[in-house]
Every structure is written in C-alpha cells, then in structure tokens.
Scaffold this active site. Sequence first.
Site, PDB file in Angstrom:
ATOM      1  N   SER A  62       0.803  -1.230   0.000  1.00  0.00           N
ATOM      2  CA  SER A  62       0.000   0.000   0.000  1.00  0.00           C
ATOM      3  C   SER A  62       0.837   1.281   0.000  1.00  0.00           C
ATOM      4  CB  SER A  62      -0.964   0.020   1.190  1.00  0.00           C
ATOM      5  OG  SER A  62      -0.269   0.192   2.401  1.00  0.00           O
ATOM      6  N   LYS A  99       0.707   4.187   6.840  1.00  0.00           N
ATOM      7  CA  LYS A  99       0.105   4.960   5.745  1.00  0.00           C
ATOM      8  C   LYS A  99       0.647   6.391   5.788  1.00  0.00           C
ATOM      9  CE  LYS A  99      -2.992   1.832   4.380  1.00  0.00           C
ATOM     10  NZ  LYS A  99      -2.263   0.637   4.754  1.00  0.00           N
TER      11      LYS A  99
END
Length: 144
Positions: A62, A99
């Site tokens: 990600s 993230k």
Amino acid sequence: MSFHLHPLPITLIPRDMPLASVRVPAGFPSPAADDLEETVDPMKWVVRHEHATFWWRVSGDSLEAEGILDGDLIAVDRAGRRRSGRIVLALVEGQITVKKLTKRNGSWFLDPRARSDVYETIPVSETTEIWGVVAGVVRRLPVE
C-alpha cells in the site's frame, strides 16, 4: 483483536562506513581512496532518537508509490513530529497499519500510496492512535 505496543530499548553500536564524495543517481562510485569524503554510520543516519525508535517489517504494497515495499524494514520514531505528508504507523480499530498522514478540509486521513487503487483512505477518528513517524526504510537487495 487488539494490540498492546510496548517500547523495547535498542542500543546503537557505531559502525562508520566510508561515504563517497560523489553523488551518483545510477552508477558506481570510483573505488579510488581520494573519492572518500567522510564516513557515515547508516543506522545513526536513520535513527535520530535512539530510545524512541523501533523497527517493523512491512507487509503489503500500500506504500509502493512512496518507495516502501513488502518486506522492507522501517524505523518508526515515536518522537517524530506527526505532520501532514509524513508516513506514520497507526493503530486503527485494533489493527496496525502504516500509511501517509494527510489533512484535507480540516480532517485527518491515513492515505495508501499504492500503484493501484485497491486500498481505501482511512479517516482518522478519536480512537485512532498515531504510534510514530517512519524515519527510514531499509531494504536488502540480492548481490549474488
């Protein structure tokens, strides 16, 4: 499932390595001794706050667009400043994730930075805990 994170102390052992004075975007520095400008300890260069830094292995893709790949080691600095645009390790609904922290229209989000759009942005809520800021990435490449 919930996780309880506990700091583990680390001790850095100085390991100064030669640093070439020439920056090369893609190539190999000359092995000549006169190209050696100084030395660098790669671990100290990544780890700014020794007693607040912990290592994690990344699982997933990600953050590919940020250059963080599956299997990389990341140094997470709990003393690092949590600012928009920084990569952070967060605890979201009992799950650990890494993230990019962003702020849009007055709200905070944890954004994936994958090359595909299979991951969704995670809104930061009252229960989200930003555990630390990624201070560096270590990747081991094959040399055989």
